[in-house]
Write a protein that holds these residues in place. Structure first.
Motif, PDB file in Angstrom:
ATOM      1  N   ILE A  36       0.675  -0.957  -0.026  1.00 41.13           N
ATOM      2  CA  ILE A  36      -0.156   0.162  -0.116  1.00 41.13           C
ATOM      3  C   ILE A  36       0.859   1.399  -0.309  1.00 41.13           C
ATOM      4  CG2 ILE A  36      -1.754   1.147   1.206  1.00 41.13           C
ATOM      5  CD1 ILE A  36      -2.885  -1.374   2.357  1.00 41.13           C
ATOM      6  N   PHE A  37       1.937   1.025   0.581  1.00 43.53           N
ATOM      7  CA  PHE A  37       2.817   2.319   0.593  1.00 43.53           C
ATOM      8  C   PHE A  37       3.446   2.562  -0.637  1.00 43.53           C
ATOM      9  CE2 PHE A  37       6.932   4.541   1.187  1.00 43.53           C
ATOM     10  CZ  PHE A  37       6.667   5.263   2.214  1.00 43.53           C
ATOM     11  N   ILE A  38       3.739   1.535  -1.417  1.00 41.33           N
ATOM     12  CA  ILE A  38       4.487   1.550  -2.798  1.00 41.33           C
ATOM     13  C   ILE A  38       3.148   2.110  -3.627  1.00 41.33           C
ATOM     14  CG2 ILE A  38       4.986   0.181  -4.757  1.00 41.33           C
ATOM     15  CD1 ILE A  38       6.230  -1.731  -2.745  1.00 41.33           C
ATOM     16  N   LYS A  39       1.981   1.801  -3.504  1.00 42.16           N
ATOM     17  CA  LYS A  39       0.850   2.242  -4.374  1.00 42.16           C
ATOM     18  C   LYS A  39       0.732   3.711  -4.256  1.00 42.16           C
ATOM     19  CE  LYS A  39      -3.952   2.135  -5.510  1.00 42.16           C
ATOM     20  NZ  LYS A  39      -5.380   1.780  -5.108  1.00 42.16           N
ATOM     21  N   ARG A  40       0.538   4.319  -2.947  1.00 41.48           N
ATOM     22  CA  ARG A  40       0.537   5.441  -2.483  1.00 41.48           C
ATOM     23  C   ARG A  40       1.745   6.457  -3.068  1.00 41.48           C
ATOM     24  NH1 ARG A  40      -3.660   7.469   1.673  1.00 41.48           N
ATOM     25  NH2 ARG A  40      -4.711   6.363   0.164  1.00 41.48           N
ATOM     26  N   LEU A  41       2.991   6.041  -2.881  1.00 40.59           N
ATOM     27  CA  LEU A  41       4.202   6.604  -3.406  1.00 40.59           C
ATOM     28  C   LEU A  41       3.917   6.994  -4.858  1.00 40.59           C
ATOM     29  CD1 LEU A  41       7.175   7.864  -2.972  1.00 40.59           C
ATOM     30  CD2 LEU A  41       7.702   5.431  -3.430  1.00 40.59           C
ATOM     31  N   VAL A  42       3.968   5.961  -5.530  1.00 39.95           N
ATOM     32  CA  VAL A  42       3.669   6.114  -7.020  1.00 39.95           C
ATOM     33  C   VAL A  42       2.487   6.882  -7.759  1.00 39.95           C
ATOM     34  CG1 VAL A  42       3.769   4.776  -9.234  1.00 39.95           C
ATOM     35  CG2 VAL A  42       4.916   3.799  -7.250  1.00 39.95           C
ATOM     36  N   THR A  43       1.310   6.505  -6.928  1.00 42.42           N
ATOM     37  CA  THR A  43       0.148   7.395  -7.325  1.00 42.42           C
ATOM     38  C   THR A  43       0.545   8.744  -6.977  1.00 42.42           C
ATOM     39  OG1 THR A  43      -1.241   5.497  -6.707  1.00 42.42           O
ATOM     40  CG2 THR A  43      -2.256   7.662  -6.986  1.00 42.42           C
ATOM     41  N   VAL A  44       1.061   9.183  -5.927  1.00 45.09           N
ATOM     42  CA  VAL A  44       1.274  10.702  -5.733  1.00 45.09           C
ATOM     43  C   VAL A  44       2.213  11.339  -6.774  1.00 45.09           C
ATOM     44  CG1 VAL A  44       2.229  12.178  -4.045  1.00 45.09           C
ATOM     45  CG2 VAL A  44       0.768  10.581  -3.088  1.00 45.09           C
ATOM     46  N   ALA A  45       3.313  10.572  -7.150  1.00 43.61           N
ATOM     47  CA  ALA A  45       4.469  10.886  -8.075  1.00 43.61           C
ATOM     48  C   ALA A  45       4.018  11.122  -9.328  1.00 43.61           C
ATOM     49  CB  ALA A  45       5.468  10.016  -7.864  1.00 43.61           C
ATOM     50  N   MET A  46       2.865  10.184  -9.837  1.00 48.60           N
ATOM     51  CA  MET A  46       2.335  10.233 -11.187  1.00 48.60           C
ATOM     52  C   MET A  46       1.821  11.511 -11.249  1.00 48.60           C
ATOM     53  SD  MET A  46       0.901   6.715 -12.499  1.00 48.60           S
ATOM     54  CE  MET A  46      -0.328   6.223 -11.023  1.00 48.60           C
ATOM     55  N   ASP A  47       0.931  12.203 -10.191  1.00 48.93           N
ATOM     56  CA  ASP A  47       0.287  13.397 -10.301  1.00 48.93           C
ATOM     57  C   ASP A  47       1.062  14.679 -10.135  1.00 48.93           C
ATOM     58  OD1 ASP A  47      -1.955  14.860 -11.255  1.00 48.93           O
ATOM     59  OD2 ASP A  47      -2.643  14.893  -9.046  1.00 48.93           O
ATOM     60  N   ARG A  48       2.618  14.508 -10.011  1.00 48.09           N
ATOM     61  CA  ARG A  48       3.511  15.614  -9.937  1.00 48.09           C
ATOM     62  C   ARG A  48       4.509  15.780 -10.659  1.00 48.09           C
ATOM     63  NH1 ARG A  48       3.010  15.520  -3.904  1.00 48.09           N
ATOM     64  NH2 ARG A  48       4.328  17.145  -3.523  1.00 48.09           N
ATOM     65  N   LYS A  49       5.386  16.737 -10.627  1.00 48.17           N
ATOM     66  CA  LYS A  49       6.357  17.070 -11.421  1.00 48.17           C
ATOM     67  C   LYS A  49       7.530  15.978 -11.830  1.00 48.17           C
ATOM     68  CE  LYS A  49       5.964  22.033 -11.076  1.00 48.17           C
ATOM     69  NZ  LYS A  49       6.375  23.356 -10.872  1.00 48.17           N
ATOM     70  N   ASN A  50       8.393  16.056 -12.745  1.00 49.62           N
ATOM     71  CA  ASN A  50       9.258  14.935 -13.000  1.00 49.62           C
ATOM     72  C   ASN A  50      10.323  14.889 -11.728  1.00 49.62           C
ATOM     73  OD1 ASN A  50       8.621  13.992 -15.458  1.00 49.62           O
ATOM     74  ND2 ASN A  50       9.633  15.401 -16.717  1.00 49.62           N
ATOM     75  N   LYS A  51      10.757  15.754 -11.346  1.00 52.68           N
ATOM     76  CA  LYS A  51      11.494  15.764  -9.924  1.00 52.68           C
ATOM     77  C   LYS A  51      10.808  14.900  -9.087  1.00 52.68           C
ATOM     78  CE  LYS A  51      13.626  18.793  -6.244  1.00 52.68           C
ATOM     79  NZ  LYS A  51      13.798  19.959  -5.855  1.00 52.68           N
ATOM     80  N   ILE A  52       9.758  15.001  -8.741  1.00 53.84           N
ATOM     81  CA  ILE A  52       9.116  14.063  -7.639  1.00 53.84           C
ATOM     82  C   ILE A  52       9.003  12.450  -8.165  1.00 53.84           C
ATOM     83  CG2 ILE A  52       7.010  13.646  -6.454  1.00 53.84           C
ATOM     84  CD1 ILE A  52       8.565  16.174  -5.265  1.00 53.84           C
ATOM     85  N   ARG A  53       8.936  12.432  -9.401  1.00 55.33           N
ATOM     86  CA  ARG A  53       8.787  11.226  -9.968  1.00 55.33           C
ATOM     87  C   ARG A  53      10.392  10.397 -10.069  1.00 55.33           C
ATOM     88  NH1 ARG A  53       5.868  13.797 -14.783  1.00 55.33           N
ATOM     89  NH2 ARG A  53       3.779  14.067 -13.933  1.00 55.33           N
ATOM     90  N   GLU A  54      11.137  11.196 -10.030  1.00 56.02           N
ATOM     91  CA  GLU A  54      12.678  10.867 -10.010  1.00 56.02           C
ATOM     92  C   GLU A  54      13.095  10.373  -8.500  1.00 56.02           C
ATOM     93  OE1 GLU A  54      16.130   9.332 -10.255  1.00 56.02           O
ATOM     94  OE2 GLU A  54      15.124  10.008 -12.098  1.00 56.02           O
ATOM     95  N   MET A  55      12.464  11.184  -7.725  1.00 58.38           N
ATOM     96  CA  MET A  55      12.773  10.856  -6.276  1.00 58.38           C
ATOM     97  C   MET A  55      11.856   9.549  -5.641  1.00 58.38           C
ATOM     98  SD  MET A  55      12.459  14.699  -4.563  1.00 58.38           S
ATOM     99  CE  MET A  55      12.655  14.050  -2.861  1.00 58.38           C
ATOM    100  N   ALA A  56      10.513   9.509  -6.296  1.00 63.90           N
ATOM    101  CA  ALA A  56      10.113   8.429  -6.024  1.00 63.90           C
ATOM    102  C   ALA A  56      10.620   6.747  -6.641  1.00 63.90           C
ATOM    103  CB  ALA A  56       8.614   8.631  -6.650  1.00 63.90           C
TER     104      ALA A  56
END
Length: 308
Positions: A65-85
């Protein structure tokens, strides 16, 4: 497989309902805590603190569930956040998450991809990129994409997402492309790369194997040691010095850099050879000698890394 919170309660006897309610409260509490931990990490870049906080939740059964939440949040954010995720997922898979956790987390994301796409129009493409990046970072193996795909109909969005991820992960020069898949590195990752370059430059000057090995270990990111290998090999070609081979041997002997990371590092150098030869005319010849040396000393998986 873990599932998200149901919308309706099934018919339960009083004791079962009480147990169910407790589990539901526990799950809600976990989700709130996970969201806070993720948001704090995205603001502070403090990965060590995040790992400690996740461990202190004492709920490994909710790791997917943590993984799902992390990726879902990152998908809706900027590239920098996706890289961090993506980078965080690599760290968690090395430190506390199992392959089963990651598989289940991505399965949950795939299960809900049609719903996610209602809010994030290109959710399927972004999830495919996260999957491909996970394969590139050794969080998942190629076979895991096939195992995930077995549970979905061929025409489903989930199956198409996995097919896209497969194409991304196994296209020519996939390693370098996926490293830059979110448009470049985050500031956090740039800092780590700068530390690696400084460490290697100091080693080239001093030749102090012990100090260099301690420095690599102290960086504390064994899942990112392929960057040490890549930067070290390229620096050796530029400086016309084979001293890096001694360092890689020491790191291999001490278990500081794994065969997987060594193989990945060599592969990444091979992937950028076309660019390297523009500045280092004999780069291919030198690299081939390094590959043969690595094979002779069992540093790399021969089937995965070839000469150029």
């Amino acid at each position: 497989m873990l599932t998200e919170e149901p919308t309706q309660l099934p018919s339960l006897n009083p004791k079962s309902k009480e147990k169910y309610d407790k589990e539901l409260d526990k799950l809600r509490t976990y989700k709130k805590a996970a969201s806070l931990i993720i948001n704090e990490y995205l603001s502070s870049h403090d990965m060590e603190n995040l790992i400690i906080n996740v461990v202190n939740l004492h709920t490994p059964e909710y790791n997917p569930i943590f993984i799902k939440r992390l990726v879902t949040v990152a998908m809706d954010r900027k590239n920098k956040i996706r890289e961090m995720a993506s980078f965080l997922l690599s760290a968690l898979s090395m430190e506390i998450f199992t392959t089963e956790d990651v598989m289940t987390g991505f399965a949950m994301l795939l299960d809900s991809i049609d719903d996610t796409a209602l809010d994030i129009l290109d959710a399927s493409d972004k999830l495919a990129m996260f999957l491909a990046r996970a394969v590139r970072d050794d969080v998942l193996a190629p076979v895991h994409l096939e195992l995930l795909n077995e549970k979905y109909k061929e025409s489903s969005t989930a199956s198409k997402t996995i097919a896209h991820a497969r194409n991304l992960a196994f296209s020519p020069h996939a390693g370098e492309r996926l490293e830059r898949c979110w448009g470049g590195s985050s500031d956090f990752l740039k800092d780590i790369k700068e530390k690696i370059v400084k460490l290697l430059e100091e080693y080239q000057c001093t030749g102090d194997l012990g100090e260099a090995c301690r420095g690599i270990r102290d960086i504390g990111m064994p899942f990112f040691n392929h960057e040490v290998v890549k930067k070290g090999l390229i620096m050796a070609m530029e400086k016309k010095s084979d001293r890096i081979l001694d360092l890689l041997q020491e790191c291999y002997d001490q278990g500081v850099i794994s065969v997987t990371q060594l193989t990945e590092g060599f592969g990444r150098v091979r992937d950028v050879m076309d660019d390297l030869v523009l500045d280092i005319p004999k780069a291919a010849e030198i690299f081939n000698s390094y590959v043969e040396h690595a094979k002779k000393h069992d540093w790399i998986i021969c089937e995965s890394t070839s000469t150029v």
